[in-house]
Design a protein around this motif. Structure first.
Motif, PDB file in Angstrom:
ATOM      1  N   ASP A  94       0.826  -1.218   0.000  1.00 19.27           N
ATOM      2  CA  ASP A  94       0.000   0.000   0.000  1.00 19.27           C
ATOM      3  C   ASP A  94       0.858   1.264   0.000  1.00 19.27           C
ATOM      4  OD1 ASP A  94      -2.224  -1.598   0.020  1.00 19.27           O
ATOM      5  OD2 ASP A  94      -2.689  -1.283   2.148  1.00 19.27           O
ATOM      6  N   ASN A  95       1.950   1.245   0.732  1.00 18.88           N
ATOM      7  CA  ASN A  95       2.832   2.409   0.779  1.00 18.88           C
ATOM      8  C   ASN A  95       3.510   2.640  -0.576  1.00 18.88           C
ATOM      9  OD1 ASN A  95       2.188   2.767   3.474  1.00 18.88           O
ATOM     10  ND2 ASN A  95       4.010   1.726   4.220  1.00 18.88           N
ATOM     11  N   LEU A  96       3.915   1.561  -1.219  1.00 15.91           N
ATOM     12  CA  LEU A  96       4.533   1.693  -2.547  1.00 15.91           C
ATOM     13  C   LEU A  96       3.530   2.252  -3.559  1.00 15.91           C
ATOM     14  CD1 LEU A  96       6.594  -1.627  -2.622  1.00 15.91           C
ATOM     15  CD2 LEU A  96       7.511   0.707  -2.443  1.00 15.91           C
ATOM     16  N   ILE A  97       2.304   1.784  -3.487  1.00 13.79           N
ATOM     17  CA  ILE A  97       1.254   2.282  -4.392  1.00 13.79           C
ATOM     18  C   ILE A  97       1.016   3.770  -4.144  1.00 13.79           C
ATOM     19  CG2 ILE A  97      -1.219   2.150  -4.911  1.00 13.79           C
ATOM     20  CD1 ILE A  97      -0.970  -0.920  -4.388  1.00 13.79           C
ATOM     21  N   ALA A  98       0.972   4.176  -2.881  1.00  9.65           N
ATOM     22  CA  ALA A  98       0.767   5.592  -2.539  1.00  9.65           C
ATOM     23  C   ALA A  98       1.917   6.452  -3.068  1.00  9.65           C
ATOM     24  CB  ALA A  98       0.635   5.759  -1.030  1.00  9.65           C
ATOM     25  N   LEU A  99       3.139   5.978  -2.889  1.00  4.79           N
ATOM     26  CA  LEU A  99       4.301   6.730  -3.383  1.00  4.79           C
ATOM     27  C   LEU A  99       4.248   6.869  -4.900  1.00  4.79           C
ATOM     28  CD1 LEU A  99       7.147   5.269  -1.145  1.00  4.79           C
ATOM     29  CD2 LEU A  99       6.257   7.622  -1.102  1.00  4.79           C
ATOM     30  N   GLU A 100       3.906   5.793  -5.587  1.00  4.94           N
ATOM     31  CA  GLU A 100       3.802   5.837  -7.052  1.00  4.94           C
ATOM     32  C   GLU A 100       2.717   6.820  -7.495  1.00  4.94           C
ATOM     33  OE1 GLU A 100       5.397   1.396  -8.270  1.00  4.94           O
ATOM     34  OE2 GLU A 100       3.281   1.649  -7.776  1.00  4.94           O
ATOM     35  N   ALA A 101       1.599   6.855  -6.760  1.00 11.27           N
ATOM     36  CA  ALA A 101       0.516   7.772  -7.108  1.00 11.27           C
ATOM     37  C   ALA A 101       0.955   9.226  -6.934  1.00 11.27           C
ATOM     38  CB  ALA A 101      -0.713   7.485  -6.241  1.00 11.27           C
TER      39      ALA A 101
ATOM     40  N   VAL B  46      11.268   2.903  -9.282  1.00 15.20           N
ATOM     41  CA  VAL B  46      11.666   1.508  -9.114  1.00 15.20           C
ATOM     42  C   VAL B  46      11.334   1.091  -7.694  1.00 15.20           C
ATOM     43  CG1 VAL B  46      13.614  -0.103  -9.154  1.00 15.20           C
ATOM     44  CG2 VAL B  46      13.491   1.749 -10.843  1.00 15.20           C
ATOM     45  N   ARG B  47      10.680  -0.052  -7.560  1.00 13.39           N
ATOM     46  CA  ARG B  47      10.280  -0.571  -6.246  1.00 13.39           C
ATOM     47  C   ARG B  47      11.302  -1.536  -5.684  1.00 13.39           C
ATOM     48  NH1 ARG B  47       4.368  -2.769  -5.838  1.00 13.39           N
ATOM     49  NH2 ARG B  47       3.143  -0.903  -6.303  1.00 13.39           N
ATOM     50  N   ALA B  48      11.423  -1.499  -4.358  1.00  8.48           N
ATOM     51  CA  ALA B  48      12.190  -2.517  -3.629  1.00  8.48           C
ATOM     52  C   ALA B  48      11.400  -2.794  -2.360  1.00  8.48           C
ATOM     53  CB  ALA B  48      13.592  -2.025  -3.308  1.00  8.48           C
ATOM     54  N   ARG B  49      11.214  -4.074  -2.058  1.00  6.37           N
ATOM     55  CA  ARG B  49      10.396  -4.455  -0.894  1.00  6.37           C
ATOM     56  C   ARG B  49      11.231  -4.734   0.347  1.00  6.37           C
ATOM     57  NH1 ARG B  49       4.844  -6.257  -2.016  1.00  6.37           N
ATOM     58  NH2 ARG B  49       4.946  -6.338   0.227  1.00  6.37           N
TER      59      ARG B  49
END
Length: 181
Positions: free
Chosen positions: A21-28, A38-41
Motif C-alpha cells: 500500500d505504501n509503494l502504491i501511494a508513493l507511485e501515485a 523503481v520498487r524494492a520491498r
C-alpha cells in the motif's frame, strides 16, 4: 559497472518499503514527475537495485523486516558508487522521536513522517531531481573540459617535439663543425 556506464539524465527514484500500500501511494504521488520509479520491498532488494543502475534519490522506509532502513542507509553510504545518492527517510508518526536524529546521523538528506503531505513530498523530490540533473550537466561539462585539456596537452607535446628535433639536429651539426676546427 563504472559510474559512466550507469549515468543517464532520468536516473529514477528508488522506492523502498515492505508494504504494498505504501509503494502504491508513493507511485501515485510521484507518478506525475515522469521519472522512472523503481520498487524494492526490502533493504536487500534496494541494495541490488542500486548496484544495477543509478538513482537520483532513494525514498526509504525506516521499519522493515530484515535489514531496516537505517542499516540499508548505512550500506548505501558505505559504497563509493552509491554514497552520494540522497536518501529521504519515511516513517510512521508513532515512531520514536530519536529515529529522526538517527536517520540524519546515518546520512539521510531528509526525514518525513507518514502520513505525509503529497505536495510536500513531491516538492522535496523535485528539488532532488533538479539537483541530480544539474550534477549530470556539471559532470558532462567537466568531462568535456578534461577531454579538451588532454587534446591541447597532446598538441603541445607534438609541437614541442617538432621544435626540439630540428633544434637538436642543428646543435649536433654545430658540434660537428666545432670538432672539425
Amino acid at each position: 559497472m563504472n559510474a559512466e556506464a550507469r549515468t543517464d539524465d532520468s536516473a529514477g527514484i528508488l522506492l523502498v518499503d515492505d508494504m504494498e500500500d505504501n509503494l502504491i501511494a508513493l507511485e501515485a504521488v510521484l507518478g506525475s514527475l515522469n521519472e522512472p520509479l523503481v520498487r524494492a520491498r526490502s533493504g536487500e532488494e534496494a541494495m541490488k537495485a542500486l548496484l544495477r543502475r543509478r538513482f537520483a534519490l532513494v525514498l526509504l522506509d525506516v521499519r522493515m523486516p530484515g535489514m531496516d532502513g537505517f542499516e540499508t542507509a548505512a550500506n548505501i553510504k558505505r559504497l563509493d558508487q552509491t554514497k552520494d545518492v540522497p536518501i529521504i527517510f519515511l516513517t510512521g508518526t508513532d515512531d520514536d522521536s530519536g529515529f529522526a536524529f538517527r536517520g540524519y546521523a546515518t546520512g539521510a538528506a531528509d526525514y518525513l513522517t507518514k502520513p505525509f503531505d503529497p505536495w510536500v513530498l513531491r516538492a522535496k523530490v523535485s528539488v532532488f531531481l533538479d539537483l541530480h540533473r544539474k550534477n549530470q550537466q556539471l559532470e558532462r561539462l567537466l568531462a568535456r573540459q578534461r577531454s579538451d585539456y588532454e587534446e591541447v596537452s597532446r598538441q603541445l607535446a607534438e609541437l614541442e617535439q617538432e621544435l626540439a628535433d630540428p633544434l637538436r639536429v642543428r646543435i649536433k651539426e654545430l658540434r660537428q663543425l666545432l670538432e672539425k676546427r
